[in-house]
Scaffold this active site. Structure first.
Site, PDB file in Angstrom:
ATOM      1  N   CYS A   1     -38.544  46.955  64.211  1.00 15.74           N
ATOM      2  CA  CYS A   1     -38.374  45.809  65.009  1.00 15.74           C
ATOM      3  C   CYS A   1     -37.665  46.112  66.339  1.00 15.74           C
ATOM      4  O   CYS A   1     -37.796  45.323  67.343  1.00 15.74           O
ATOM      5  CB  CYS A   1     -37.159  44.906  64.287  1.00 15.74           C
ATOM      6  SG  CYS A   1     -37.646  44.478  62.487  1.00 15.74           S
TER       7      CYS A   1
ATOM      8  N   HIS B   1     -32.695  40.569  69.037  1.00 13.80           N
ATOM      9  CA  HIS B   1     -33.894  40.447  67.861  1.00 13.80           C
ATOM     10  C   HIS B   1     -33.619  39.268  66.780  1.00 13.80           C
ATOM     11  O   HIS B   1     -32.474  39.162  66.497  1.00 13.80           O
ATOM     12  CB  HIS B   1     -33.758  41.925  67.133  1.00 13.80           C
ATOM     13  CG  HIS B   1     -34.609  41.838  65.875  1.00 13.80           C
ATOM     14  ND1 HIS B   1     -36.151  41.286  66.169  1.00 13.80           N
ATOM     15  CD2 HIS B   1     -34.479  42.361  64.681  1.00 13.80           C
ATOM     16  CE1 HIS B   1     -36.622  41.268  64.748  1.00 13.80           C
ATOM     17  NE2 HIS B   1     -35.600  41.782  63.894  1.00 13.80           N
TER      18      HIS B   1
ATOM     19  N   ASN C   1     -38.395  36.141  61.256  1.00 16.31           N
ATOM     20  CA  ASN C   1     -38.404  37.457  62.019  1.00 16.31           C
ATOM     21  C   ASN C   1     -39.806  38.006  61.992  1.00 16.31           C
ATOM     22  O   ASN C   1     -40.269  38.257  61.100  1.00 16.31           O
ATOM     23  CB  ASN C   1     -37.504  38.343  61.269  1.00 16.31           C
ATOM     24  CG  ASN C   1     -37.203  39.693  61.513  1.00 16.31           C
ATOM     25  OD1 ASN C   1     -38.279  39.981  62.473  1.00 16.31           O
ATOM     26  ND2 ASN C   1     -36.356  40.701  61.026  1.00 16.31           N
TER      27      ASN C   1
HETATM   28  O1  UT7 Z   1     -35.658  42.964  61.043  1.00 19.08           O
HETATM   29  C1  UT7 Z   1     -35.317  43.201  59.939  1.00 19.08           C
HETATM   30  C2  UT7 Z   1     -34.045  43.254  59.515  1.00 19.08           C
HETATM   31  N1  UT7 Z   1     -33.326  42.624  58.598  1.00 19.08           N
HETATM   32  C3  UT7 Z   1     -32.343  41.541  58.468  1.00 19.08           C
HETATM   33  O2  UT7 Z   1     -31.745  41.677  59.458  1.00 19.08           O
HETATM   34  C4  UT7 Z   1     -31.729  40.982  57.354  1.00 19.08           C
HETATM   35  C5  UT7 Z   1     -30.232  41.371  57.195  1.00 19.08           C
HETATM   36  N2  UT7 Z   1     -29.543  40.676  56.155  1.00 19.08           N
HETATM   37  C6  UT7 Z   1     -29.623  39.119  55.944  1.00 19.08           C
HETATM   38  O3  UT7 Z   1     -29.985  38.546  57.012  1.00 19.08           O
HETATM   39  C7  UT7 Z   1     -28.928  38.569  54.848  1.00 19.08           C
HETATM   40  O4  UT7 Z   1     -28.120  39.770  54.236  1.00 19.08           O
HETATM   41  C8  UT7 Z   1     -30.044  38.047  53.785  1.00 19.08           C
HETATM   42  C9  UT7 Z   1     -30.379  36.686  54.433  1.00 19.08           C
HETATM   43  C10 UT7 Z   1     -31.094  38.884  53.579  1.00 19.08           C
HETATM   44  C11 UT7 Z   1     -29.201  37.715  52.718  1.00 19.08           C
HETATM   45  O5  UT7 Z   1     -28.034  36.821  52.817  1.00 19.08           O
HETATM   46  P1  UT7 Z   1     -26.663  36.986  52.172  1.00 19.08           P
HETATM   47  O6  UT7 Z   1     -25.833  36.020  52.707  1.00 19.08           O
HETATM   48  O7  UT7 Z   1     -26.336  38.603  52.356  1.00 19.08           O
HETATM   49  O8  UT7 Z   1     -26.991  36.640  50.552  1.00 19.08           O
HETATM   50  P2  UT7 Z   1     -27.069  37.943  49.335  1.00 19.08           P
HETATM   51  O9  UT7 Z   1     -27.994  38.926  49.553  1.00 19.08           O
HETATM   52  O10 UT7 Z   1     -25.462  37.986  49.148  1.00 19.08           O
HETATM   53  O11 UT7 Z   1     -27.405  36.798  48.301  1.00 19.08           O
HETATM   54  C12 UT7 Z   1     -26.302  35.750  47.910  1.00 19.08           C
HETATM   55  C13 UT7 Z   1     -27.317  35.002  46.646  1.00 19.08           C
HETATM   56  C14 UT7 Z   1     -27.657  35.697  45.569  1.00 19.08           C
HETATM   57  O12 UT7 Z   1     -27.282  35.323  44.276  1.00 19.08           O
HETATM   58  P3  UT7 Z   1     -26.111  35.617  43.634  1.00 19.08           P
HETATM   59  O13 UT7 Z   1     -26.245  37.064  42.905  1.00 19.08           O
HETATM   60  O14 UT7 Z   1     -24.959  35.385  44.290  1.00 19.08           O
HETATM   61  O15 UT7 Z   1     -26.288  34.500  42.388  1.00 19.08           O
HETATM   62  C15 UT7 Z   1     -29.209  36.041  45.850  1.00 19.08           C
HETATM   63  O16 UT7 Z   1     -29.916  36.259  44.693  1.00 19.08           O
HETATM   64  O17 UT7 Z   1     -28.150  34.312  47.126  1.00 19.08           O
HETATM   65  C16 UT7 Z   1     -29.418  34.527  46.439  1.00 19.08           C
HETATM   66  N3  UT7 Z   1     -30.641  34.610  47.055  1.00 19.08           N
HETATM   67  C17 UT7 Z   1     -31.335  33.291  47.358  1.00 19.08           C
HETATM   68  N4  UT7 Z   1     -31.147  32.037  46.833  1.00 19.08           N
HETATM   69  C18 UT7 Z   1     -31.832  31.359  47.198  1.00 19.08           C
HETATM   70  C19 UT7 Z   1     -31.264  35.641  47.803  1.00 19.08           C
HETATM   71  N5  UT7 Z   1     -32.234  35.258  48.221  1.00 19.08           N
HETATM   72  C20 UT7 Z   1     -32.250  33.795  48.303  1.00 19.08           C
HETATM   73  C21 UT7 Z   1     -33.284  32.899  48.364  1.00 19.08           C
HETATM   74  N6  UT7 Z   1     -33.086  31.670  47.969  1.00 19.08           N
HETATM   75  N7  UT7 Z   1     -34.319  32.934  49.310  1.00 19.08           N
END
Ligand code: UT7
Length: 317
Positions: free
Chosen positions: A110, A243, A273
């Site tokens: 990225c 970004h 993204n």
């Molecule tokens: O250029 C590439 C670089 N990438 C990035 O910049 C990504 C950086 N990270 C992020 O943007 C965030 O960490 C994410 C958007 C990927 C995830 O958000 P988060 O607030 O960190 O969520 P999490 O991974 O802690 O997940 C929270 C919950 C989980 O469920 P449980 O374990 O709490 O029951 C996940 O399974 O949300 C769940 N989850 C979803 N639920 C609905 C994960 N993805 C989804 C989804 N829809 N798409």
């Protein structure tokens, strides 16, 4: 530093995929995606390939620069994965435009646009190139696992091009890579060799929360590094083009820099993204809308797999 960006052009696939459409395919919702990321829809290629998008974006940038392909003496492309493993994406663009000048790709995930600007600056500063076509193009839809809701909802496809020439717009540029491939990667696979164990190519893997922390801290650290190198403060910057990975990352970096929301333009809502394409698309939109003018002071900052970062300051010419 000796460059300026003369013009930009963008091309994205016609097909858009909304969060509601994704929630028909996987266990997710518009509410979750929009609140956690700021994304509402993204462009996902159905018929177009990357070279076609890159060619369209290039033609727009060339036309806006008042140039024809014969004015270009170097093509630099940024992509994590072109239409071919080889030849490079840059050579594919050259073929379409009828160019025979040197052409090669940069892959810094990225952060690729800023890395490519750095390379372009080297060529222009040493007099090895006069007019450079820089094309960023990414087909993220080919790399994500469409059954993995934690990654597939985040990304989109597209291409953006710039014509770069000599000038004094670029005031500062710094790129870094910390040698960490664990947080964000995609295995290439081992091919078909009968002499080695088979490794499947696989899909993108991401430790989301760790990437999130890296993103916020690196944007703030690299931005402050730029301020100190130029003896300026955040108040001296008109627009921060960050970004577009997650609106929450941008909001958090903004609040650490104590700056108002209007200085941090966003387009993640409608593109998701698009990796190295995300900053040049934003640049193109701001230029087209007349929000960047001669004298506008811009700070561009990206982070990506590797983990890489790229940050630069441009005073628009
Ligand atoms: O250029 C590439 C670089 N990438 C990035 O910049 C990504 C950086 N990270 C992020 O943007 C965030 O960490 C994410 C958007 C990927 C995830 O958000 P988060 O607030 O960190 O969520 P999490 O991974 O802690 O997940 C929270 C919950 C989980 O469920 P449980 O374990 O709490 O029951 C996940 O399974 O949300 C769940 N989850 C979803 N639920 C609905 C994960 N993805 C989804 C989804 N829809 N798409």
């Amino acid at each position: 530093m000796k460059l300026r960006i003369l013009s930009t052009g963008v091309a994205v696939p016609e097909n858009t995929v909304t969060n509601d459409r994704l929630s028909e395919m996987i266990d997710t919702s518009d509410e979750w995606i929009a609140t956690r990321t700021g994304i509402r829809s993204r462009h996902v290629a159905t018929g177009e390939n990357l070279t076609e998008l890159g060619e369209r974006a290039s033609n727009i940038a060339l036309e806006r620069a008042g140039m024809t392909p014969s004015d270009i003496d170097l093509v630099i492309c940024s992509t994590a994965r072109g239409d071919f493993v080889f030849p490079s994406f840059a050579c594919c663009i050259s073929e379409k435009l009828g160019l025979t000048c040197p052409a090669f790709d940069v892959n810094a995930a990225c952060s690729g646009f800023i890395y490519a600007l750095d390379v372009a600056d080297g060529y222009i500063s040493t007099g090895k190139a006069k007019n450079i076509l820089l094309v960023c193009g990414e087909m993220m839809s080919r790399m994500v696992d469409w059954t993995d809701r934690s990654t597939c909802v985040l990304f989109g496809d597209g291409a953006a091009a710039c014509v770069i020439t000599s000038g004094s717009a670029l005031k500062y540029l710094r790129v870094t890579a910390d040698g960490n491939t664990r947080l964000l990667n995609m295995p290439a696979g081992s091919g078909n060799s009968p002499f080695a164990p088979r490794v499947e190519p696989g899909f993108m893997h991401m430790l989301g929360q760790e990437v999130f922390k890296f993103a916020v801290s690196s944007i703030v650290r690299e931005t402050e590094e730029a301020f100190s190198a130029l003896s300026i403060t955040a108040e001296d910057i008109d627009l921060f083009l960050l970004h577009q990975a997650n609106k929450r990352i941008i909001d958090m970096a903004r609040s650490r820099l104590s700056q108002p929301e209007e200085k941090f333009p966003l387009n993640i809502g409608s593109y998701g993204n698009i990796s190295s394409v995300s900053i040049p698309i934003l640049l193109d939109e701001l230029l087209t809308a007349g929000k960047i003018k001669k004298g506008s002071r811009l700070l561009l900052s990206a982070f990506g797999a590797g983990m890489t970062t790229g940050t630069c300051v441009i005073v628009w010419e």
